[in-house]
Write a protein that holds these residues in place. Structure first.
Motif, PDB file in Angstrom:
ATOM      1  N   LEU A 777    -128.708 -18.567 -46.839  1.00  0.00           N
ATOM      2  CA  LEU A 777    -127.813 -17.932 -47.798  1.00  0.00           C
ATOM      3  C   LEU A 777    -128.489 -17.929 -49.160  1.00  0.00           C
ATOM      4  O   LEU A 777    -128.909 -18.986 -49.661  1.00  0.00           O
ATOM      5  N   PRO A 779    -127.987 -16.672 -53.116  1.00  0.00           N
ATOM      6  CA  PRO A 779    -127.181 -16.047 -54.169  1.00  0.00           C
ATOM      7  C   PRO A 779    -127.980 -14.978 -54.906  1.00  0.00           C
ATOM      8  O   PRO A 779    -129.178 -15.144 -55.173  1.00  0.00           O
ATOM      9  N   LEU A 785    -124.098 -12.208 -52.282  1.00  0.00           N
ATOM     10  CA  LEU A 785    -124.688 -13.202 -51.400  1.00  0.00           C
ATOM     11  C   LEU A 785    -125.486 -12.494 -50.306  1.00  0.00           C
ATOM     12  O   LEU A 785    -124.977 -11.585 -49.640  1.00  0.00           O
ATOM     13  N   LEU A 860    -122.433 -18.747 -58.220  1.00  0.00           N
ATOM     14  CA  LEU A 860    -122.285 -18.722 -56.767  1.00  0.00           C
ATOM     15  C   LEU A 860    -123.005 -19.901 -56.120  1.00  0.00           C
ATOM     16  O   LEU A 860    -122.520 -20.469 -55.138  1.00  0.00           O
ATOM     17  N   GLN A 861    -124.131 -20.297 -56.697  1.00  0.00           N
ATOM     18  CA  GLN A 861    -124.870 -21.449 -56.161  1.00  0.00           C
ATOM     19  C   GLN A 861    -124.004 -22.705 -56.238  1.00  0.00           C
ATOM     20  O   GLN A 861    -123.932 -23.486 -55.269  1.00  0.00           O
ATOM     21  N   ALA A 864    -120.888 -22.350 -53.829  1.00  0.00           N
ATOM     22  CA  ALA A 864    -121.289 -22.399 -52.423  1.00  0.00           C
ATOM     23  C   ALA A 864    -121.673 -23.815 -52.041  1.00  0.00           C
ATOM     24  O   ALA A 864    -121.350 -24.293 -50.936  1.00  0.00           O
TER      25      ALA A 864
END
Length: 949
Positions: A777, A779, A785, A860-861, A864
């Motif tokens: 995954l 970002p 993503l 997002l990191q 997540a």
């Protein structure tokens, strides 16, 4: 002398005007016989008014009409019941006897009561001094051998009388022997009919005899005997007939206990002989060989009738025939005599690789390579740019090159890129450490390029200095050095392979060896750079047209073969991309999708492309001289361009024009490629790399420059040749300075490894297990993503697939992966880990964003990471250099096998591709005969003339 001679004349017009012309001469020859024919019967096979008119006015006692497909043996059988005489004379429309022929044949038959039939000397229709046939024998395996075929008639064989057999045309057979032996065997398909009749006559206790003073002119229409090999169709027809007759006679002559083993060996023997014919550079004999084997294998009743015919009249043993067979020693002696004639032909000059400077050029290039890339000597794996490690085992390398489940993607099934097969070949050269093969390739790239450029120049000039110039310019080409420094393996391989494709492809029309080699090289080049396919298609089409127009079609089959391996290797991928509705995706660069530096599709960018520079930093000069004025850098390519444009004005204008066309196609490819976007790296779009087109343009331009220097200077200006070559070479050398010093200035993208694109924990577990799955995954800067699944211990260079990098419409598997990825980073979803385990994915890697400082990627990191840490089914492994890693704690199902149809398709695709490659390799193997033929032709292609020589 026989009291009555009955002539049987068979005519088969087959719609050819020559039939009536030949028949007219044959009938006139019969009228001029010193000893006239007593009875004449004509069998006309087919409907031709002119032929029927001639037959009606010939004075024949009868004219029998048969269908056009009636064979010579069947036609004579139709007329046998009308025999009225003591001897039968077998003639066809194209057998014109000399006036004394029948007198001498009948006299010989009368003087030897034990002789079943006598045979004349067959000579050319339009040249009676050349022997067509005078006696036939056979080897221990039943292969028929002409004893004097195609020799000049100097009376050297006029004392020969006792031989095993003869050609069927013009023989005079005793009528009682003809009836006892039941005439000719119709199962022989028009070949070896006279030999078979002679063998049966000898087994019946009789003999046959030659009458060399009786001459019969033959044209080779193929009505009786084999057709003259005037074209490929006639040669294939004759080869099929000869092989059919040989196999049929082998089964007919064999002892009863050996018939079944011989019959069972027909197909395996056809397979073996197919390989032999390919090695001998006779691919045209492969299909006739198989056709003959199949025909004989299914024609069991014919074999039974032939054996019964022999058994019914046999009174002598096979031992009486053995002394008349051709032995292996005699065959070798005949071949040696032919070889002596060939070896007396003119031999071309030596290559002069060492004395002409080629060896010193390669050694010098190796020294420059070590100086430019010294760190690579200690690196085990090469990384950076579009480079990735290779699989750890040879078996995995080749598995990635096969049709089926791809090593990346949630559930991607389809064809492998042909480039994966090339990677497998490269990795197999270093079986214990496949990734090291790329390191060695980078170190040897400069000397290999110099070597290839020098040999490519061999097709253009025989001057050692100009060959060195071409080799130097090819090794220092800006698009090549940029690819080396940036880490573009496909572009590097294209540049290394192109000169060898030029070397072999330029003479592919001459020999099957060159055609076989060039076909493999073409497949490899297009596998690395599919964008070059249209340019090669234009060149291939032009070559075929020129071969038809200028050479009467000679060599067209060799040119057609050039594209067969490429088409077969790309066919599965073409089908998959067409089904996906994205044909232009076929032109995407294979390997790792990488949005590296390259010029844009604007006037400035295309201006740099015209100078052979594919990057906006002017091949590294912006970083080499920061802040300095460097507008003059593209002008360093001007000397090569000026010399190239002068080539059509020289005496060797044809070569010059051809090379400029090659260069124009290369530049056209580069100009179009830079504006075509068909691949994607996560959220980044990637244009096709224009450097491959520039490599094609460069080989045309440098070759044309060599033509200008080779043939464009008057004798009084010959001293300027070296100066002009030196100026052009120094200009290219100056252009190459930033690239050659990039490693020393830390301006290269090349890195030491990594050995895996995944964390070491995953790499260790997936080293020997390609079914270990990891979802990665990443970002994105805009808050999105990216998700992909990697199977095995790492993403690899050969495991990449353009089926995924060019996909613009998500598949069902893509949507499922997206759902799982979103669920993983969303704390409200409960079954995401279970779905991973059920699919065989055992690790989750949250990779470091490409731009960690971007606010969307950073947010997002963090979110997540929090969501993944809270998952009950995930055990944190920790932070790694590749990102944060988690392991799936639940029981992980094995990766699902592909459906049964995938294995079946993979087997079919693999077998077809392997077959084509094996055929090409067999064609590419040189033989003694091919080497002798090569020595009789010039290395330089096209009309060659040097000013002042």
């Amino acid at each position: 002398m026989p009291s009555r001679v009955h002539a049987l004349l068979v005519v088969r017009p087959e719609g050819r005007p020559a039939a009536a012309f030949h028949l007219r001469r044959t009938l006139a020859a019969l009228q001029e016989q010193r000893r006239p024919v007593d009875v004449l019967t004509i069998v006309v096979c087919g409907d031709d008014p002119a032929v029927h008119e001639l037959a009606a006015g010939s004075g024949a006692e009868s004219v029998i009409t048969a269908s056009a497909g009636t064979s010579f043996a069947a036609a004579t059988a139709l007329a046998t019941h009308r025999l009225d005489g003591d001897a039968v004379w077998l003639l066809a429309q194209d057998t014109a006897p000399e006036p004394e022929a029948l007198t001498r044949l009948a006299g010989a038959l009368e003087l030897a009561p034990s002789v079943a039939f006598v045979a004349p000397k067959l000579v050319r229709w339009d040249n009676r001094s050349e022997i067509v046939s005078l006696g036939v024998s056979m080897t221990g395996t039943g292969r028929s051998i002409g004893l004097a075929d195609d020799e000049l008639d100097q009376g050297q064989h006029d004392v020969t009388h006792d031989v095993l057999g003869s050609d069927v045309r013009g023989i005079l057979v005793r009528a009682d022997a003809w009836r006892d032996l039941a005439g000719l065997d119709p199962a022989l398909a028009g070949a070896d009919e006279g030999l078979d009749l002679a063998v049966r006559a000898r087994l019946a206790g009789a003999r046959i005899s030659l009458v060399p003073t009786a001459l019969v002119a033959v044209a080779g229409d193929g009505v009786a005997g084999l057709p003259a090999p005037r074209n490929g169709r006639a040669r294939r027809r004759g080869a099929r007939a000869v092989r059919t007759a040989q196999l049929h006679r082998r089964l007919a002559y064999a002892p009863a206990a050996a018939v079944l083993p011989h019959w069972l060996s027909l197909i395996p023997l056809a397979l073996w002989l197919s390989a032999v014919f390919l090695v001998r550079k006779q691919p045209g004999l492969v299909l006739p060989q198989w056709a003959a084997a199949v025909v004989v294998a299914v024609r069991i009743p014919s074999i039974a009738r032939s054996r019964s015919r022999i058994r019914r009249n046999r009174r002598a043993s096979w031992a009486q025939i053995a002394p008349l067979r051709v032995t292996g020693h005699q065959l070798r002696q005949r071949l040696d005599e032919d070889r002596d004639v060939v070896d007396s032909a003119p031999v071309r000059e030596d290559l002069r690789f060492f004395s002409g400077g080629g060896a010193w050029l390669v050694i010098g290039a190796l020294a420059v390579s070590v100086a430019a890339f010294p760190a690579l000597l200690a690196w085990p794996v090469l990384g950076g740019g579009a480079l990735e490690p290779l699989r750890t085992t040879v078996a995995q390398l080749w598995a990635d090159a096969a049709y089926g489940l791809r090593p990346i993607g949630w559930e991607t099934i389809g064809a492998a890129d042909p480039f994966s097969a090339l990677v497998a070949v490269l990795g197999s050269l270093s079986p214990f450490e496949p990734s090291r093969a790329l390191v060695v390739l980078w170190i040897l790239a400069l000397p290999l390029a110099a070597l290839g450029g020098w040999f490519a120049a061999v097709r253009v000039t025989d001057r050692g200095a100009l060959r060195v110039m071409v080799g130097t310019m090819w090794a220092l080409a800006p698009m090549f050095l940029v690819a080396l420094v940036d880490g573009r393996p496909t572009a590097v391989l294209v540049h290394l392979l192109l000169p060898w494709l030029f070397y072999a492809g330029s003479i592919a029309h001459r020999t099957w060896v060159a055609s076989g080699v060039a076909s493999l090289l073409l497949a490899a080049v297009v596998a690395c750079a599919p964008s070059l396919a249209p340019a090669f298609a234009v060149l291939w089409t032009a070559a075929i047209i020129l071969s038809v127009v200028m050479r009467g079609g000679n060599g067209v089959a060799r040119l057609i073969w050039l594209v067969v391996p490429t088409v077969v290797m790309f066919a599965p991928l073409i089908i998959d991309q067409v089904r996906a509705g994205d044909v232009f995706a076929l032109f995407a660069d294979p390997g790792v999708p990488w949005a590296g530096p390259q010029v844009s599709a604007d006037p400035t960018g295309r201006g740099l492309l015209a100078a052979g520079i594919p990057t906006p930093d002017m091949a590294g000069w912006e970083g080499f001289l920061p802040g300095a004025t460097i507008w003059w850098v593209p002008l360093l390519s001007a000397p090569v361009a000026v010399l190239a444009l002068f080539a059509p004005l020289t005496q060797r204008w044809a070569a010059g024009v051809t090379l400029l066309v090659v260069s124009a196609l290369g530049f056209g490819t580069a100009f179009l490629a830079v504006g075509i976007v068909v691949a994607f790296d996560q959220a980044l779009s990637i244009a096709v790399w224009p450097g491959s087109g520039l490599s094609l343009a460069w080989i045309g331009a440098v070759g044309a420059a060599a033509v200008s220097l080779d043939a464009g200077l008057a004798p009084r200006l010959a001293a300027a040749r070296g100066s002009l070559a030196l100026v052009a070479t120094l200009a290219v050398l100056v252009l190459a300075v930033p690239s050659l010093t990039a490693m020393a200035r830390d301006a290269s993208n090349l890195t030491n490894g990594p050995e895996s694109t995944l964390p070491a924990y995953v790499a260790a577990e997936g080293r020997d297990d390609p079914n270990v799955g990891t979802i990665v995954l990443t970002p994105q800067s805009d808050g999105g993503l990216s998700a992909e699944v990697v199977w095995g211990g790492s993403e690899t260079l050969g495991g990449q697939t353009t089926l995924m990098s060019t996909r613009t419409v998500p598949s069902a598997a893509d949507r499922e992966l997206a759902d799982v990825a979103v669920d993983l980073v969303t704390s409200t979803a409960d079954d995401a880990v279970d779905r991973l385990a059920a699919h065989g994915v055992g690790f989750v890697l949250l990779a470091t964003p490409a731009d960690p400082e971007a606010s969307g990627a950073r947010e997002l990191q963090l979110s997540a990471t929090t969501a993944l840490d809270q998952r009950d089914g995930l055990d944190p492994v920790g932070d790694t250099s590749k990102g944060v890693l988690w392991r799936v704690a639940d029981d992980i199902n094995p990766r699902a096998d592909a459906p049964l149809w995938v294995a079946q398709v993979a087997a079919g695709v693999g077998a077809a591709q392997l077959l084509v490659v094996v055929i090409a390799l067999l064609l590419a193997l040189p033989t003694a005969a091919s080497r002798r033929g090569a020595r009789r032709t010039s290395r330089i292609v096209g009309p060659y003339w040097q000013e002042g020589t």
